[in-house]
Enzyme design. Structure first.
Site, mmCIF file in Angstrom:
data_model
loop_
_atom_site.group_PDB
_atom_site.id
_atom_site.type_symbol
_atom_site.label_atom_id
_atom_site.label_comp_id
_atom_site.label_asym_id
_atom_site.label_seq_id
_atom_site.Cartn_x
_atom_site.Cartn_y
_atom_site.Cartn_z
ATOM 1 N NE ARG A 14 46.715 24.669 46.843
ATOM 2 C CZ ARG A 14 45.789 24.536 46.184
ATOM 3 N NH1 ARG A 14 45.305 25.409 45.732
ATOM 4 N NH2 ARG A 14 45.111 23.455 45.984
ATOM 5 N NE ARG A 16 44.231 18.874 42.967
ATOM 6 C CZ ARG A 16 45.116 20.324 43.081
ATOM 7 N NH1 ARG A 16 45.938 20.180 44.282
ATOM 8 N NH2 ARG A 16 44.203 21.748 43.976
ATOM 9 C CE LYS A 56 40.076 26.449 40.899
ATOM 10 N NZ LYS A 56 40.582 26.196 40.818
ATOM 11 N NE ARG A 90 43.995 20.869 48.893
ATOM 12 C CZ ARG A 90 43.363 21.205 47.616
ATOM 13 N NH1 ARG A 90 42.615 22.679 48.495
ATOM 14 N NH2 ARG A 90 42.560 20.935 46.974
HETATM 15 P P1 AMP Z 1 39.688 22.018 44.923
HETATM 16 O O1 AMP Z 1 39.733 22.618 45.876
HETATM 17 O O2 AMP Z 1 39.033 23.012 43.917
HETATM 18 O O3 AMP Z 1 41.313 22.074 44.046
HETATM 19 O O4 AMP Z 1 38.905 20.830 44.405
HETATM 20 C C1 AMP Z 1 39.584 19.756 45.379
HETATM 21 C C2 AMP Z 1 39.392 18.027 44.450
HETATM 22 O O5 AMP Z 1 37.928 18.284 45.047
HETATM 23 C C3 AMP Z 1 39.695 18.318 43.235
HETATM 24 O O6 AMP Z 1 40.509 17.371 42.464
HETATM 25 C C4 AMP Z 1 38.780 17.283 43.338
HETATM 26 O O7 AMP Z 1 38.799 15.313 43.274
HETATM 27 C C5 AMP Z 1 37.177 17.407 43.888
HETATM 28 N N1 AMP Z 1 36.403 18.544 43.231
HETATM 29 C C6 AMP Z 1 36.216 19.572 43.739
HETATM 30 N N2 AMP Z 1 35.014 19.530 43.395
HETATM 31 C C7 AMP Z 1 35.107 18.914 42.309
HETATM 32 C C8 AMP Z 1 33.573 19.418 40.840
HETATM 33 N N3 AMP Z 1 33.562 20.258 40.552
HETATM 34 N N4 AMP Z 1 34.054 18.057 39.709
HETATM 35 C C9 AMP Z 1 34.623 16.575 40.370
HETATM 36 N N5 AMP Z 1 35.617 16.596 41.608
HETATM 37 C C10 AMP Z 1 36.070 18.420 42.258
#
Ligand code: AMP
Length: 220
Positions: free
Chosen positions: A134, A178, A20, A167
């Site tokens: 990653r 996740r 994404k 990360r």
């Molecule tokens: P990402 O980089 O999009 O994979 O987001 C990393 C982490 O940020 C996720 O595993 C959540 O802990 C938090 N996070 C990001 N976006 C959201 C969202 N829309 N709702 C809740 N938690 C979020």
């Protein structure tokens, strides 16, 4: 009026590891709209040690979702900034049904509904492989993948020479969590957007360029 019709209010949906972030950067560039990643907002807040960062850290470390009200407020504030007047691409938001409903409400209050939701589909085994490979640059944030986009020199950023790191939430135990959080809380959004005729699906498998072409074709 014509300007309103050209507005692109988009969402990039898909499981963790579907690509994404990478695709969202390219799509946002193509349509000259800001790319808004809630994950990036949280990681920046954690790095800066702000109140938001302190609140969000335990959820990110565990691979859990930050509470809906916290995320929704952040997005509401971000999309009301001037640079979002012509549109935006949300990456990583919404992730739950209440977030999707809150977004619809925010946008209908502004009289501009979402124009498209891109769903990037990738098989679960491939996701685990991608996520464990990653890496990101600790200095400039550039993303790498040891399988599909390896740095020229191991552990070093091609762009700025910064050290690459993994990360915490890309470690295997957190990845499994996740992915199940995604299945339970986010996957139902596919049906939600399909029902309202806003979903565009593209396979996220294969080389980055090919995926980008498929997304553009589906959007056009
Ligand atoms: P990402 O980089 O999009 O994979 O987001 C990393 C982490 O940020 C996720 O595993 C959540 O802990 C938090 N996070 C990001 N976006 C959201 C969202 N829309 N709702 C809740 N938690 C979020």
């Amino acid at each position: 009026m014509g300007k309103t019709e050209r507005k692109r209010l988009m969402v990039m949906l898909g499981p963790p590891g579907a690509g994404k972030g990478t695709q969202a950067v390219n799509v946002a560039k193509r349509y000259s709209i800001p790319h808004i990643s809630t994950g990036d907002i949280f990681r920046a807040a954690i790095k800066e040690g702000t109140d938001l960062g302190r609140k969000a850290k335990k959820y990110l470390d565990a691979g859990e979702l930050v509470p809906d009200s916290v995320v929704t407020d952040i997005v509401a504030e971000r999309i009301s900034k001037d640079d979002c007047v012509g549109g935006f691409l949300l990456d990583g938001f919404p992730r739950t049904l209440p977030q999707a409903e809150a977004l619809d409400k925010m946008l209908s209050d502004k009289g501009c509904p979402l124009t498209a939701v891109v769903d990037l589909a990738v098989d679960r085994d491939a996701l685990v492989k991608r996520l464990t490979a990653r890496r990101a640059c600790s200095k400039c944030g550039e993303n790498y993948n040891l399988v599909s986009k390896a740095p020229k020199k191991e552990g070093v950023c091609d762009k700025c020479g910064g050290a690459l790191y993994q990360r915490d939430d890309d470690k295997r135990e957190t990845i499994e969590n996740r992915l199940s959080v995604y299945e339970k809380q986010t996957a139902p959004l596919i049906e939600y957007y399909k029902r309202s005729g806003r979903l565009v699906s593209a396979s996220g498998e294969g080389p980055i360029d090919g995926v980008f072409k498929r997304i553009c074709a589906a959007l056009d």
